[in-house]
Structure formats: C-alpha cells, structure tokens
Design a protein around this motif. Structure first.
Motif, PDB file in Angstrom:
ATOM      1  N   ASP A 123       0.810  -1.219   0.000  1.00 27.95           N
ATOM      2  CA  ASP A 123       0.000   0.000   0.000  1.00 27.95           C
ATOM      3  C   ASP A 123       0.846   1.272   0.000  1.00 27.95           C
ATOM      4  O   ASP A 123       0.477   2.258  -0.632  1.00 27.95           O
ATOM      5  CB  ASP A 123      -0.911   0.018   1.235  1.00 27.95           C
ATOM      6  N   TYR A 124       1.944   1.270   0.760  1.00 32.29           N
ATOM      7  CA  TYR A 124       2.663   2.524   0.982  1.00 32.29           C
ATOM      8  C   TYR A 124       4.135   2.470   0.598  1.00 32.29           C
ATOM      9  O   TYR A 124       4.876   3.399   0.896  1.00 32.29           O
ATOM     10  CB  TYR A 124       2.517   2.946   2.448  1.00 32.29           C
ATOM     11  N   ARG A 127       5.609   2.569  -2.447  1.00 37.11           N
ATOM     12  CA  ARG A 127       6.004   3.572  -3.447  1.00 37.11           C
ATOM     13  C   ARG A 127       5.949   4.975  -2.870  1.00 37.11           C
ATOM     14  O   ARG A 127       6.842   5.790  -3.104  1.00 37.11           O
ATOM     15  CB  ARG A 127       5.095   3.473  -4.675  1.00 37.11           C
ATOM     16  N   LEU A 128       4.891   5.250  -2.085  1.00 39.17           N
ATOM     17  CA  LEU A 128       4.767   6.581  -1.481  1.00 39.17           C
ATOM     18  C   LEU A 128       5.955   6.854  -0.556  1.00 39.17           C
ATOM     19  O   LEU A 128       6.556   7.933  -0.607  1.00 39.17           O
ATOM     20  CB  LEU A 128       3.448   6.677  -0.705  1.00 39.17           C
ATOM     21  N   SER A 129       6.312   5.840   0.275  1.00 42.19           N
ATOM     22  CA  SER A 129       7.448   6.014   1.187  1.00 42.19           C
ATOM     23  C   SER A 129       8.720   6.275   0.403  1.00 42.19           C
ATOM     24  O   SER A 129       9.523   7.139   0.774  1.00 42.19           O
ATOM     25  CB  SER A 129       7.629   4.764   2.055  1.00 42.19           C
ATOM     26  N   ALA A 130       8.891   5.530  -0.696  1.00 43.82           N
ATOM     27  CA  ALA A 130      10.107   5.714  -1.495  1.00 43.82           C
ATOM     28  C   ALA A 130      10.126   7.106  -2.115  1.00 43.82           C
ATOM     29  O   ALA A 130      11.159   7.778  -2.135  1.00 43.82           O
ATOM     30  CB  ALA A 130      10.192   4.646  -2.572  1.00 43.82           C
ATOM     31  N   SER A 131       8.977   7.562  -2.604  1.00 44.97           N
ATOM     32  CA  SER A 131       8.953   8.859  -3.282  1.00 44.97           C
ATOM     33  C   SER A 131       9.212   9.995  -2.301  1.00 44.97           C
ATOM     34  O   SER A 131       9.680  11.054  -2.686  1.00 44.97           O
ATOM     35  CB  SER A 131       7.620   9.056  -4.009  1.00 44.97           C
ATOM     36  N   LEU A 132       8.892   9.757  -1.002  1.00 41.51           N
ATOM     37  CA  LEU A 132       9.124  10.807  -0.011  1.00 41.51           C
ATOM     38  C   LEU A 132      10.480  10.656   0.664  1.00 41.51           C
ATOM     39  O   LEU A 132      10.845  11.454   1.521  1.00 41.51           O
ATOM     40  CB  LEU A 132       8.025  10.767   1.053  1.00 41.51           C
ATOM     41  N   GLY A 133      11.222   9.615   0.292  1.00 45.75           N
ATOM     42  CA  GLY A 133      12.543   9.435   0.875  1.00 45.75           C
ATOM     43  C   GLY A 133      12.514   8.910   2.291  1.00 45.75           C
ATOM     44  O   GLY A 133      13.392   9.204   3.092  1.00 45.75           O
TER      45      GLY A 133
END
Lengths: 231, 513
Positions: free
Chosen positions: B412-413, B415-421
């Motif tokens: 769920d998260y 890609r989002l975590s990766a995009s936010l570093g």
C-alpha cells in the motif's frame, strides 16, 4: 525540463520505448488505451521500474539510476497518497522532512501550503475524517512544499466525481504554476486534457508518440487516437 | 537502489536463532556416546510419543468438525464470545489447564464424584488418557477455528442460493462443506500432530513412567535424574529428526494460521433449520469441556489464595520479568525477520518459519547447559536462557502474525514512502510500526503469555532458590499442597491473561483508519 532519450523498459513480455522532450512548465496529458504503457512510462520516470537502456534527464540532471526520492520528482499515485495514521499536516510535512522533525519555520510552510489548497483549519484532522476531495487537496499541498521541477500524476483523482475532478485539475495547474513544475498526468478523459494540459503524449502498444499541442491533436487526431476516443 | 529495510537485521536475526539452535545441537552431539545405542526403553518412548500425538490429532479434529459445523450454522447470544474463547487455550498456561482438568476429570474430580454416587469406580487420567485429554483440550479449539475459517471462505451468496433452492443439509454438506473440509482437515491434523510431538509439560504432569513418557520428557529425565548426557543427546537427536520430519511433511498440507480474534464474519444460513438440538448439544459439549476446567481453577484458586507460601509472590515477580524480557526479545527478532521476508520475492520464506516448530526447547536447553557448564554455574543463567528459548519457540507464530500485515504496508505505501525518501529508522517510526501496531501488540501479548506459562526449559536449570511461577506451582503440586497450588494457578492464569490483554489492548488503541 524533462528529456527522455531512447528509453527502453521491459516488464515481463511487455516492452515500452519512448523518446521525447518537454519544455519546463508545460502540462502534458498522457493518453492511451489500457495496457498501452502509460503507468509503465510514469513508473520508469519516477524510479519504480528499472530502465534497461536510455536516459531520463530533469532540468539538465541525469536521474536515470537515482532513487525515487532523489530524482527531483513529486508523484501522486492512484490511491494511498496519504498515510491514514498521520494528520494532514504531518502528511504534508513529510514532503519537507521524511524524519518529520520540523522547525518552526517549516511548520509555518506546511500551514501556508494547507491554506493555499483551502485546508487552512483541517491540518490536525486525519485522512479518514475528511472527504475524498479534501484528501486530494492535502496531497497537492504536499506537492507544493516538495517544490520539485517535475510532477507525475498517475490518475490520483480518478475516484472523484466529474465536478470535483475538474476542480482538482485546476488546483493542480495552480500548484504547478506556483512551483514552476513540469506536469505529466495520465488521464482517460479527453476533456481533462483539454482543461488542464498544454500538450498530449499519446501512448499505444508500448510506443510513445512525440508530444503535440492539445488543440492540434484533438482537432486532428491520428488514426489510433481516433479509435481510442471513439470519434 | 536504496538499502531495503531489514536487509541486514533480518538475516542477522534469523542467523542468530539458527546459530543458537545449532550450537546447542553441536554441544549435545559432543556428549553423545558413539556408537549410539537406542535401547528398548528408548523405542518405547518413541512409540508413545508418536502414538499419543496421533490420537491427540485424531480426537481433536474429530471433536472439532461437529463443533465447527454447529458454530457455522447457528447464531446465538454469546456466540462471538465462544469463538473468542476458542483462541484462549493458546495463551493458557499448560499447568493451569492440567490442574483444571484434574479438578473435573481426576480421581477426586467432579466426574468421578458423580460416578461414585452411581456406584461406579472413579476415573483415572494419569497416563495416555490424561495426556490425550489435555492435548484435545488445547488443540480441539485450534482445529475448530481452522475449520470454521475454512468454511467462512465460502461466499455468502452460495448460502443464499441454498436457501432459495431449499437444499437439505446432506446436499449442502456434499456440495459446499465437504470440499473445504477436505482441504482444511489434513492441515489441521498435521498441525496438532506436530504440536503434540514436542509436548513436555502435559507429559510431565499427567504422563511419566515407562508407559507414558514422551521424547521431551525422557530428555528431561535423562538429564535431571540420571545426569546421563549421552542418553539426553541421543534422545534429542531422535526428537529433532521426528519433529523436524513431521514439520517438513506438515508444510505441504498446512493451512495458513490466522490467530487473530474478532474477525468472525456473520453469514446467514438457511439450511439445517431442523437440526438445532444436535448443534446445541455439540456447542454445549465444547463449551462445557473448555469452561468447566477453567471454572474449577477459578473456584479452587479463590479458596487457595490465602494458603500460599510467600515464595509464590517472589516467583510471580520472576515470571513477570522473564516474560517481559522474552516478549521484548521476540519482538526484536520477529520485526527484523518479518520486515526482511515481507520484501522477499521468495514465496517459501513464510513457510520456512514453521520449521521452528520442530526445534525442541529441551534439546536447546540441554545444549546450552552443556555449553555454559565449564564456564559458570548454569543455574545463574536459568532465567535469561528461559526467556531466550521462550522467545525462539514463539518466533514462528509471531513472524506469521506480523508478515501479512507488513507485506500489506509495503504494497500500500511502499512507493509513497520511497517517493518521499522515507528510509531506515524514519520508515520504521513513521510508517511501519504505526501501521502494524495491532499485530505487534497481539504478537507481543502472545509471546508474553506463552513465556509466563511455560514449564519447559526452566525445569532443567532450576535451583531451589529461583523459580518461575509455573515451576513453583509444579513443586507445590508435587508436594501435595493442593490448595496452595490452586491459588498459584489462579495468579498464573491472571498473569498470563493480564499480560496478553495489556499488549493486545495497547495494539488496538488508536487503530489507524
């Protein structure tokens, strides 16, 4: 500016190739049938899908092999753009500092961004306590504080109704104008492209056509696009 | 590509556990007398171990099928409570349950008294009968939940169709219930069989003697009474081979274990309207079988509370901190391993954790006793070793609880975590731990309760001065201080349930949307 040079991506038995250039500050709609490779294109530019050959350059910097957070890119996904256990302000704050220890100045920045997207007094709420449109606004507030030169949208507003979606597209344009970002957005609706884009990238069967101005391509669509649009 | 979370700590934790087990194994091997002699007494032990596990598995599952069927078909007040209760034996200290079973089925128990009024001889549950009875008490609820979960995978629409067509129960059984049962029952049998193979505390309290000794108990006796390390070593090897072999076979047929409570979906059933007396009987039997021994523990415990020696309180304190330490170790190991496996593309990783079920606590304890012996008095390490071994035994369960939740967070998260570093500690603190908090609390509670109630490896090391509460209680039972033992049982029950509840409630608080 976004420059994609001789890009080749392979996923299972699907292959995508692209070669195009977008000027800084342009808003580009990515259109094409399902399975054509729209999400693959954005995933590769965003750093989630390994690139076989070719280069991706943002504002003169080669980001082909950089980690997703080191690519000068802000990205919104189809869903799961906010952490449900964090407040809207915290979610926005993550765009400034992944460790979430904000200075007073940065907190001010977050509050300001929330104000700009019309969520001034909802910063303490959690995503589950606000509407879908307000969730989208919070995600856009984060894009605002991230302040990256390239913004990728993988249909983040697809679940919203037509009026709300149009509202969010306008807000996106406003945010992009404010940060000066180049925008690449996937869409299924030609009216979205006409409303919020300057150019169109048509993707079909793993091939990405050269970008064309929206008015031009809609007035005179190529055969494949005409079939897709049903016109 | 950024460093994955748990990429180092996961293999390190898993490697440490394997190394601790292997070190114990090597230590045990070094003491074995070669060539290995496996005498007739050892064969008897092996035969009994396999036989009691077979009977326990058969009776548990045979009892579970009608109970699960009744629970699946009926809606009644207290049903949810009963289904939750089915999860309770898992965290119930074995020795407490044994005391309760003795109060109901023992020579002086309620059933025997009833038989006496009818002029019949009293029951005796020492030996094979008692061992199997206790195993059924612990594993029938587990099997019931597995079967119930299996039937709940049948879509509600199919039962609506059953009501529409007015299909009789026999047809419903053949077309809907039987295909699921055929998938679930082999796994349930295998799981109960493996659990009972390594049974120690039940055999220690209700078995014993030449005719009712399991391998684990024989290791203990060889070690404790004869200090025959060679025999303990051989028995440990046999135990490892038997339980390991069974666990490997079980991996092929095992259903996914879902230990969570309160996920019980309600399905309206239109079939079997006329069969309610039968279902009521099975539900009543199961509830009585589970609740009467627990009720006996509470009643006799309240009477015995005033007659306990002060040592009970000091061992309560000992048990509480051993369990806390054990739960902390468990969580550290399980989080690292689960984070690592959750991102692994290798599907077999999850199944492999079950191999931990085969590791014999007594073998590990014996090995570490041998390793520590030349350097220091092993007694001084009794409690830390107990905490560590308890954590290792609970590890397969904890990993299986955390893994699906963790995998979902990455889906769920990720890609989002990766995009936010979000990396490393920030990813743990901001995303992972808050998202898996309910599972984390549940696993910690399970670990603490299992450790608090464990009467296993501590018996090898223990000296008269230091004792955990279950050991203290066992000693009181052994010296016929029944009232004091009952009081200790009630405290132990409260401690186990209390620690579980504390952790689980922490996990459920602020469950994120």
């Amino acid at each position: 500016m976004l420059q994609v040079d001789g890009l080749q991506v392979v996923q299972g038995d699907f292959a995508l190739s692209a070669d195009f250039k977008i000027k800084a500050g342009q808003r580009v709609a990515v259109i094409g049938p399902s399975g054509a490779g729209k999400s693959t294109l954005l995933g590769a530019i965003g750093g989630y899908i390994p690139i076989v050959t070719g280069r991706v350059v943002v504002d003169g910097r080669d980001i082909t092999n950089a980690a997703p957070d080191k690519r000068s890119i802000a990205m919104l996904f189809q869903d799961g753009n906010l952490f449900p256990h964090l407040t809207l302000a915290q979610n926005v704050g993550l765009g400034l500092r992944p460790a979430l220890r904000l200075t007073a100045d940065e907190r001010q920045q977050v509050a300001h961004a929330l104000g700009r997207v019309g969520l001034g007094d909802l910063g303490a709420r959690k995503p589950g306590d606000v509407s879908g449109g307000q969730q989208s606004r919070a995600a856009l507030a984060r894009v605002l504080v991230q302040d990256r030169p390239l913004l990728l949208l993988d249909e983040p507003f697809a679940a919203l109704g037509p009026a709300l979606r149009a509202e969010m597209l306008d807000l996106t344009s406003e945010v992009a104008r404010h940060t000066g970002a180049t925008v690449l957005m996937i869409t299924h609706a030609p009216e979205d492209a006409e409303r919020a884009a300057d150019q169109v990238l048509f993707v079909d069967g793993g091939q990405v056509d050269a970008p064309r101005a929206v008015a031009d391509i809609m007035a005179n669509p190529p055969e494949a696009l005409r079939t897709y649009l049903g016109r | 590509m950024a460093q994955r979370i748990g990429a180092i700590s996961g293999p390190t934790a898993a490697g440490t556990v394997v190394a601790l087990i292997l070190a114990a194994l090597v230590a045990v091997l070094s003491r074995a007398d070669w060539p290995v002699v496996f005498g007739p007494a050892d064969w008897a032990v092996l035969r009994f171990t396999v036989w009691q596990a077979t009977l326990s598995a058969l009776f548990s599952v045979a009892f579970a099928i009608p109970v699960a069927r009744a629970l699946a078909r009926r809606r009644f007040a207290g049903r949810g409570l009963l289904v939750t209760l089915l999860g309770a034996p898992f965290i119930l200290p074995v020795i407490v349950a044994v005391l309760g079973l003795l109060a109901v089925f023992g020579r002086a128990g309620w059933v025997s008294q009833g038989l006496g009024w009818l002029g019949l001889p009293p029951l005796s549950i020492y030996g094979l009968t008692g061992v199997v009875l206790a195993h059924v008490f612990f594993n029938m609820p587990l099997a019931t939940r597995l079967i119930l979960q299996g039937w709940q995978t049948i879509p509600a629409e199919q039962f609506r169709l059953v009501g529409q067509l007015g299909l009789p129960p026999a047809v419903v059984f053949r077309t809907l219930e039987w295909p699921v049962l055929r998938q679930v029952v082999p796994g349930a049998l295998a799981l109960v069989f493996v659990i009972c193979l390594t049974s120690f505390a039940v055999a220690l309290t209700l078995g014993g003697g030449p005719r009712a000794t399991t391998l684990e108990l024989a290791i203990y006796q060889a070690f404790r009474f004869d200090f025959d390390l060679g025999r303990a070593a051989i028995l440990s090897l046999v135990q490892l081979a038997v339980a390991g072999g069974a666990a490997v076979i079980a991996l092929w047929v095992l259903p996914p274990i879902v230990l969570q409570t309160g996920r019980d979906r309600q399905v309206q059933r239109w079939d079997a309207r006329g069969l309610w007396p039968l279902d009521t009987m099975w539900i009543g039997l199961a509830a009585g079988f589970l609740l009467l021994p627990l009720g006996a523990v509470v009643v006799s415990g309240l009477i015995g509370l005033g007659q306990m020696p002060a040592s009970v309180w000091s061992s309560t304190w000992t048990s509480a901190w051993v369990a806390t330490l054990s739960a902390a170790l468990l969580i550290a190991l399980a989080l690292s391993i689960a984070a690592w496996l959750a991102q692994a593309r290798w599907g077999g990783a999850e199944a492999l954790t079950l191999l931990g079920l085969a590791a014999s606590p007594l073998m590990i304890g014996t090995g570490w006793f041998i390793l520590i012996y030349p350097w220091a008095a092993p007694v001084r390490f009794a409690l830390p070793v107990t905490a560590l071994v308890n954590a290792m035994i609970a590890l397969p369960f904890a990993v299986r609880i955390l893994l699906p939740a963790m995998r979902q967070v990455f889906v769920d998260y990720g890609r989002l975590s990766a995009s936010l570093g979000l990396h490393g500690l920030a990813l743990w603190r901001i995303v992972l731990l808050p998202r898996i908090r309910p599972q984390l609390g549940f696993a910690a509670g399970l670990g603490a309760a299992l450790s608090v109630g464990d009467l296993g490896v501590v018996t090898l090391f223990a000296d008269p001065e230091v004792a955990t509460l279950p050991l203290q209680m066992y000693r009181l039972m052994g010296s016929y201080q029944t009232n004091a033992a009952s009081g200790a049982a009630l405290i132990l029950l409260g401690l186990a349930l209390g620690m579980f509840w504390l952790c689980d409630a922490w996990g459920r608080r602020h469950v994120a949307g």
